[in-house]
Write a protein that holds these residues in place. Structure first.
Motif, mmCIF file in Angstrom:
data_model
loop_
_atom_site.group_PDB
_atom_site.id
_atom_site.type_symbol
_atom_site.label_atom_id
_atom_site.label_comp_id
_atom_site.label_asym_id
_atom_site.label_seq_id
_atom_site.Cartn_x
_atom_site.Cartn_y
_atom_site.Cartn_z
ATOM 1 N N ASP A 258 60.719 7.961 43.155
ATOM 2 C CA ASP A 258 59.643 7.635 42.209
ATOM 3 C C ASP A 258 58.462 8.588 42.355
ATOM 4 O O ASP A 258 57.367 8.311 41.902
ATOM 5 N N LYS A 259 58.697 9.709 43.030
ATOM 6 C CA LYS A 259 57.581 10.637 43.222
ATOM 7 C C LYS A 259 57.880 12.018 42.643
ATOM 8 O O LYS A 259 59.027 12.355 42.379
ATOM 9 N N PHE A 260 56.806 12.794 42.498
ATOM 10 C CA PHE A 260 56.946 14.131 41.932
ATOM 11 C C PHE A 260 57.159 15.129 43.058
ATOM 12 O O PHE A 260 56.364 15.186 43.987
ATOM 13 N N SER A 261 58.232 15.911 42.976
ATOM 14 C CA SER A 261 58.411 16.906 44.027
ATOM 15 C C SER A 261 57.896 18.266 43.577
ATOM 16 O O SER A 261 57.459 19.048 44.396
ATOM 17 N N THR A 262 57.953 18.544 42.300
ATOM 18 C CA THR A 262 57.358 19.784 41.793
ATOM 19 C C THR A 262 56.948 19.580 40.337
ATOM 20 O O THR A 262 57.658 18.918 39.588
ATOM 21 N N VAL A 263 55.807 20.109 39.997
ATOM 22 C CA VAL A 263 55.397 20.119 38.598
ATOM 23 C C VAL A 263 54.926 21.529 38.305
ATOM 24 O O VAL A 263 54.138 22.078 39.068
ATOM 25 N N LEU A 264 55.443 22.137 37.258
ATOM 26 C CA LEU A 264 54.895 23.430 36.889
ATOM 27 C C LEU A 264 54.849 23.585 35.387
ATOM 28 O O LEU A 264 55.652 23.027 34.666
ATOM 29 N N GLN A 265 53.814 24.312 34.958
ATOM 30 C CA GLN A 265 53.631 24.506 33.541
ATOM 31 C C GLN A 265 54.396 25.770 33.143
ATOM 32 O O GLN A 265 54.377 26.749 33.885
ATOM 33 N N LEU B 219 46.901 22.977 28.294
ATOM 34 C CA LEU B 219 46.958 21.555 27.957
ATOM 35 C C LEU B 219 45.665 20.852 28.327
ATOM 36 O O LEU B 219 44.991 21.228 29.286
ATOM 37 N N PRO C 122 43.690 17.786 30.073
ATOM 38 C CA PRO C 122 44.073 16.966 31.232
ATOM 39 C C PRO C 122 44.778 15.669 30.837
ATOM 40 O O PRO C 122 45.746 15.257 31.490
ATOM 41 N N LEU D 230 48.347 16.291 29.994
ATOM 42 C CA LEU D 230 49.119 16.560 31.203
ATOM 43 C C LEU D 230 49.538 15.242 31.855
ATOM 44 O O LEU D 230 50.693 15.067 32.247
ATOM 45 N N LEU D 231 48.592 14.289 31.933
ATOM 46 C CA LEU D 231 48.909 12.999 32.533
ATOM 47 C C LEU D 231 49.974 12.266 31.722
ATOM 48 O O LEU D 231 50.886 11.660 32.282
ATOM 49 N N LEU E 6 53.272 13.746 32.475
ATOM 50 C CA LEU E 6 53.763 13.340 33.790
ATOM 51 C C LEU E 6 54.395 11.954 33.719
ATOM 52 O O LEU E 6 55.470 11.718 34.266
ATOM 53 N N GLN E 7 53.702 11.039 33.019
ATOM 54 C CA GLN E 7 54.228 9.671 32.910
ATOM 55 C C GLN E 7 55.571 9.664 32.198
ATOM 56 O O GLN E 7 56.523 9.027 32.636
#
Lengths: 285, 282
Positions: A230-237, A243, A245, A248-249, A252-253
């Motif tokens: 349930d967690k983010f291991s990597t986020v990249l644009q 974008l 903010p 972006l949120l 993510l959701q």
């Protein structure tokens, strides 16, 4: 592929109405085909077809010396090959940038010990460890490469069998190991927490997942979100846009929600694969 | 990979001596509790949301069209921007200009010696830098041309990528490349409940692995670049293992921290303008 303004507007309106060009809703994926254990020389392999995107992943294992700063850990490396079969743009060194970007994002996503436990690959602390090479071959590009690659990699790692080490003997500086002769004496890797990547694309005011090539051209910006449990291991644009903010949120959701669903579906599919049943169909067989 | 044989490289396999340091036997958890107090105060006396002192200067490389030098305490980065030139080896016309970024750690900038060739990390940082700067520049103003940006880290003490992006923004402005907005970037390191803005190398290292049990196993690095007046995030990168709640509060913290730097960047550019006006007057 190039789109004219009218075509772009058509795609945009479709997304707005939650009824995309190919009839999908915003959070829907295209049909996915998955096969495992298809390359006989590899320790594990998977081939994934997501509509027009075709990916072949094979895992090779070798014995290596651990990094001096992390003596208790094995190694995991990703290599992406953009074959010119996929698109003529990849000819020569054309696909190199994309290949580096994908392999770097995978290494970042698999870096945390919570995601993939490298200590399981250690044979003898500081002397011997398994090194896993994950080779990814892009056979056809039909958009949404990150998602396809991440699912295929997870399936290939799931399929991987590591030979069982029967004994390790140390004689001075010489380390000898004996690997079990029995072909079926092997360990499986634990991939429950391996990340799934979801590309969330912003088109107009809305976000969509699994864009096809036309939709990728219409998007102003995209975020690749790798979710493990349930967690983010990597986020990249990716892409050249920027974008807000809040957007972006939202991305993510949405990414987390879709990745959970995708991960469940993948686990279910993998559990249905039965090595004892004769299921020899399709590609490379 | 082709290797440059004219350069004298170090032995192929060498181990930094620090690994054998007897003092290095403390557990990571103890090391972390030594540099970060439970209330968030850090080894250098900063609070968890406090940025290091920044020194920023333009025009340090006379040969380049634009250049900037940035110091975040010990972290030192020099960035230069060169005149737009035609995109090499390109056959078809591109309506938008390109940005080429090269991020490099100097061989002596880290604990371990870096090689002259770009490694995977540097290539990734170059790509992130490009991503960050692309949306800040009027790329349609120079179609079929490319602007080269070179970032060299002279001393890495954490947050080198952020420093390079902020400095690259200043260098682009100094070079007179038309831009939508000033770009500023900040790094965040997360360990358990601690969110540390602008981490040092030591803090970054200790945020790579989870040190606390269950529930609190958040850890990772977040890099975010902001176009402040437009309230846009031009680049976002996260690695590690973070929950949504943690990430969203981190994004808010970083956006605010990045906005705080804008004043400084403006001041630096104003200083440069005043200086060049004086030269013209004289």
């Amino acid at each position: 592929m190039a789109l004219c303004e009218a075509e772009k507007t058509f795609v945009l309106h479709g997304v707005e109405e939650n009824f995309r060009v190919d009839g999908r809703e915003r959070e829907d994926y295209r049909p996915i085909e998955l096969e495992t254990n298809i390359v006989s020389h590899a320790f594990g392999s998977a081939r994934l077809r997501l509509a027009n995107t075709d990916v072949l992943v094979a895992v090779k294992i070798e014995v290596d010396v651990p990094y001096p700063e992390r003596p208790k850990e094995g190694k995991l490396e990703f290599f992406v090959d953009c074959s010119a079969n996929a698109t003529p743009d990849f000819e020569g060194r054309g696909g190199e940038d994309l290949a580096i970007e994908i392999s770097n994002s995978l290494s970042a996503a698999y870096k945390s010990p919570e995601v993939f436990d490298l200590t399981k690959l250690c044979i003898l602390k500081g002397h011997k460890c398994w090194k896993i090479f994950v080779d990814i071959l892009l056979l056809e590009c039909g958009g949404n490469l990150y998602d396809a690659v991440s699912i295929a990699v997870k399936a290939a790692l799931w399929d991987t069998r590591i030979p069982l080490v029967k004994s390790v003997t140390v004689d001075g500086n010489n380390v000898d190991m004996e690997v079990s002769d029995e072909l079926h004496d092997c360990q499986k890797l634990d991939v429950t927490a391996a990340p799934i990547m979801v590309t969330v694309c912003k088109i107009g005011e809305q976000c969509i997942v699994d864009p096809n090539v036309a939709e990728e051209l219409c998007s102003v910006g995209a975020v690749v979100i790798a979710v493990s449990k349930d967690k983010f291991s990597t986020v990249l644009q990716i892409g050249s846009g920027s974008l807000h903010p809040q957007t972006l949120l939202e991305c993510l959701q949405m990414g987390e929600k879709v990745a959970q669903r995708l991960s469940e579906a993948l686990t279910e599919t993998l559990s249905e694969i039965n090595p004892n049943k004769n299921q020899d169909v399709g590609f490379l067989k | 990979m082709p290797v440059d044989h004219k350069r004298i490289n170090g032995p192929e396999i060498s181990i930094p001596y620090q690994l054998f340091d007897k003092l290095n036997t403390k557990s990571l958890k103890t090391q972390f509790s030594e540099i970060v107090q439970p209330n968030g105060t850090r080894a250098d006396g900063r609070t968890s949301t406090e940025h290091r002192k920044i020194f920023l200067k333009t025009g340090v490389v006379s040969q380049a069209k634009g250049s900037a030098y940035i110091e975040l305490d010990q972290t030192k980065v020099i960035v230069s921007v060169f005149d737009p030139r035609e995109i090499p080896n390109k056959t078809d016309y591109s309506s938008k200009g390109e940005i080429y970024c090269e991020f490099k750690f100097a061989p002596f900038s880290c604990h371990k010696r870096r090689l002259h060739q770009q490694d995977a990390e540097e290539q990734q940082f170059s790509a992130i830098m490009k991503q960050a700067l692309e949306s800040a520049v009027f790329r349609h103003e120079f179609p079929n041309f490319q602007v080269d940006i070179y970032a060299m880290v002279l001393h890495n003490d954490g947050a080198a990528l952020s420093a390079a992006i902020t400095a690259a923004g200043v260098a682009l402005a100094h070079a007179g490349i038309p831009m939508y907005d000033l770009i500023t970037s900040v790094t965040l390191a997360v360990q358990g409940n601690h969110l540390l803005v602008d981490p040092t190398l030591e803090e970054e290292r200790l945020c790579q692995v989870p040190l606390f049990k269950e529930e609190e196993n958040n850890h990772g690095i977040v890099v975010l670049s902001v176009l402040a007046t437009h309230e846009q995030i031009s680049q976002f990168y996260q690695s590690g293992y973070l929950s949504y709640a943690c990430l969203s509060s981190g994004i808010e913290m970083l956006t605010n921290a990045a906005k705080d730097i804008v004043t400084l960047v403006k001041k630096c550019l104003v200083k440069h303008v005043i200086k060049s006006v004086r030269i013209v007057e004289d």
